[in-house]
Write an enzyme that holds these catalytic residues in place. Sequence first.
Site, short mmCIF file in Angstrom:
data_model
loop_
_atom_site.label_atom_id
_atom_site.label_comp_id
_atom_site.label_asym_id
_atom_site.label_seq_id
_atom_site.Cartn_x
_atom_site.Cartn_y
_atom_site.Cartn_z
N GLY B 329 0.78 -1.29 0.15
CA GLY B 329 -0.05 0.15 -0.07
C GLY B 329 0.91 1.20 -0.03
O GLY B 329 1.93 1.18 -0.55
N SER B 330 0.57 2.37 0.87
CA SER B 330 1.15 3.51 0.64
C SER B 330 2.34 3.77 1.63
O SER B 330 3.21 4.45 1.07
CB SER B 330 0.13 4.66 1.12
OG SER B 330 -1.11 4.78 0.34
N THR B 331 2.68 2.47 2.16
CA THR B 331 3.98 2.60 2.69
C THR B 331 5.24 2.57 1.65
O THR B 331 6.21 2.64 1.95
CB THR B 331 4.01 1.35 3.71
OG1 THR B 331 3.98 0.30 3.20
CG2 THR B 331 3.24 1.62 4.73
#
Lengths: 365, 662
Positions: B329-331
């Site tokens: 995801g956005s990590t």
Amino acid sequence: MHPHPLKRLWHSIIQPLDAWLMLFLGLLFVLSLLVLYSASNETFGKIDNKLVYSALSFGILWLLAWSRPQTVMMFAPPVYLVGVLLLVAVELFGIIVNGSQRWLNLGIMRIQPSEIMKIALPMMVAWYFQHNEGQIRWWHYLVGLAIILVPGVLILKQPDLGTATLIMTSGLFVLFFAGLSWKVILGAGAGFLASLPLVWHFMHDYQRRRVLTLLDPTQDPLGDGYHIIQSTIAIGSGGPWGKGWLSGTQTHLEFIPERTTDFIFAVYSEEFGLAGNLILLLLYMAILSRGLMITARAQTLYGRLMAGSITLTFFMYAFVNMGMVAGILPVVGVPLPFVSYGGTATVSLAVGMGMLMSIANIDRR
Amino acid sequence: MPRPTRLKTPRADDNQFQLRLVVALLFMLLMFLVLAGRFVWLQVIQYDHYSTLAQNNSISLVPVQPNRGLITDRNGIVLAQNYSAYTLEITPSKTGDLEAMVVQLGTLVELTPRDMKRFRKFLSENKKFEPSVLKMKLSDEEAARVAANGYRLPGVEVKARLFRDYPYKELTSHVLGYIGRIGPRDKENIAEEQKTANYRGATHIGKLGLEKVYEDELRGIPGFEEVETDYLGRAIRSLKRTPPKNGNDLKLALDIRLQDVADKLFGQRRGALVAIDPQTGGVLALLSKPGFDPGLFIDGIDTQSWKNLNEDWQKPLINRALRGLYPPGSTFKPFMGMAALETGAIGPNEVRGAPGYFTLPGSSHRFRDSKPSGNGSANLSKAIAVSSDTFFYKLAWDMGIDRIHPVLGQFGLGSRTGIDLDGEAIGVLPSKEWKAKRFSKMKPEYQRWIPADVVSIGIGQGFNAYTPLQMANATAILAADGKVFKPHLVQTITDSKSGKVQLVEARPQRQLAFKQQNYDYIKQAMEGVLKPGGTAWRLGQNLTYRMAGKTGTAQVVQIKQGAKYNAGALAEQHRDHSWFIAFAPAEKPTIAVAVIVENAGFGAAAAAPVARGVIDYYLTGKVPADVNALLQTMAQAETPDSGVSEASAPVPNKKTHASPSP
């Protein structure tokens, strides 16, 4: 006047056999039954089996003794070829047992092709020299060496150093009797000694460990060293006259591992002592002497070479086995000829003896 | 071939041959004489010596088991230890009527059906003259009762044996693993590795986790005891003892209290947490939830417990930290940012549009942002802080996979980190080669890389799949300005004999050749995540140190949940995974963390509070007083994280490209 039919049958049975060899082998057989009975804790299971495979072996021996050596010789090239192909098959599809690849699974049974080579290899080399009789040049020995090395290297790769050495040596014996130059023999011997460090380098760990164990058995007193420690104790404690049949404490308290097969000599030695050992050595020496006599009288080159090789190989088995049990040679899986329990080994020894007798027969017919 | 005829050889040759026969005869005689000499030496000269040995050969060598090494955490708290207890053992060959004996023993000690079942198993595995365990862990009273009746119990022995104990049970199950009984497969391996001498008399071997990886250190070398035995082989007295060399002790980099804090913060939820010291590569915590009780496995797990564990839909036996593959995801965005800066795809201050959706040239398909109204415009730093999807869609599209893949690979994504545990998953860092290989069995159009594939990869979805350990490792590398370590649980190994302490992995393996100013830029942007305007601003309140982080929400369930349909679990399992990566203190990080909470929704809501609590504890020693309170504060309305809502599904749409999802 016609002799009694039974007498004629008897005569035709003993006719192909060599009386001296049969006498010595018979004595050895009786002796081996005594030891086996003691080694198997006075039970009859293994004795029964031994009787069965001994009868089978005798049948094979008789058949070979009855055949003409030159007929048997014809089989050398095909059997040798099949043996090499099987060894290649082992390399490609063999089953790995105890870390080395020696067996071939044929679906119904597993075979160890190196067993075939024990006879096929010296036969092939002898056949080759017979084939070129009278015109042998130096390079014929090179070809002979190649015949030895092809299966030798394949077995070495399995890896089975012990069997490879024994089989290649039986081929080298043929070269020796075929008149390989003394200079080459001495040179090769010196070269071998000089290359020992290199051999060490290419040895597998387990092989090195066997050598190290020989030098210092106390390194792993519960493992490899155990065999040597216990078998030496058995021999030594036998003393000059032995502890008596069925009275070996080492044997009966189960200190001797593999005491019916490779280490059966420890059992014998403990119970029959030095006297027994010397009798056994004499018995073997008698068989060997008879073998050499047959070799000396053989009428064909093939006969000479085969008889000589069979005799020396037989000697080597006996010597290596007793040397190993007495702690002066490394532990390799070599049975004591005709004494150790085991059908396969007995059959191949019987094949050798049968061939020897058939060579002895040639001028009697 | 000519038939062999009588020898054609002339006499000279014959002489040669006879000479060789004589040589062979002499050789054999000589060798037999050597043998005879050896026999005389053994049987006459050394006879007394060997005779004595044989008489004393009622002396048998018994292996003495070494103590297995201890495992402690970084503060010396014991995580795996040994304790001594009595076992009741029977040697069948010395017992007359085995069944009668068992019945008789049943009157002295309590024998459960499980004891009996296990005993039957041992009987079938062991040889008749080897002792088989009838009952383990006798009480003192039971041991005394059996000992008192010993004279009428031939072949029965009460032995003191060491047992392994894991006091923290579930908490350390995925780190320590467990030891178990040596099975046929283990025996084969031992023989193959030529270690038979080391396992004489041994019953157990490391099966999983550190117990397995460090088996050679922990095991030790058995000693021998020379024991005089009577005619039945029973030990009468000990004559000589070669002591065993005990196993070496392991000290971990792991802090069990930190692990415990993390565990409490997780509560009953599923997921994983990995914390690494970026300056040493030491693993400070490694948690996979749920865990299991490793003690169950030591002496063979019973069928019911095994069934329960194996069929549990939550898969407690899977080490999620090591083997769970999740899209990040956005990590993923900070690492994308590094790639963009390093390849010059964007300048540090370059401002670009961050609208509500992104479309590919010549396509009407909309890759939507999680914030439908968009974030207006942003530079890279702001795009990370607010987690703009459209910004990163565009960035990924501009860069193409060939420029993204090499940079991210250097952070260890998509390859094994080399941690000292077995069974690490590799994960997927997408590339053209990877796709061709992955779909090699499908039609060529499925194997070919499609430019649009890269778009969702830019926000950490699509083909991306990494383990929590990989994410923690990548975060640590970023935090340490490119210093790469092999993450390691074991810090030191103490030799049991010499006391010598061996340090594990003190030096970095390599230094990534990225520009320092780019590290600084990205780290600052990650600090922005926890500041007002950032996606985890609420979490950044009341910090006493500087913390940097990134929220993430993973959409695809990657852990195989088994074939069984579970109605109760299904609804929950459809929810997104919550991610958070963080490190602190920002100026010189000493801890880097990656947390994933499965099916828990937004990154900032579930995973971030866990990370905050763990880092708080590590840096300030403050145990979160009330875990629930902490979670409540954090869970209050957050800026929704990117890439999650129904409408913005970033999974490639069939309309734009026809990639099969992995």
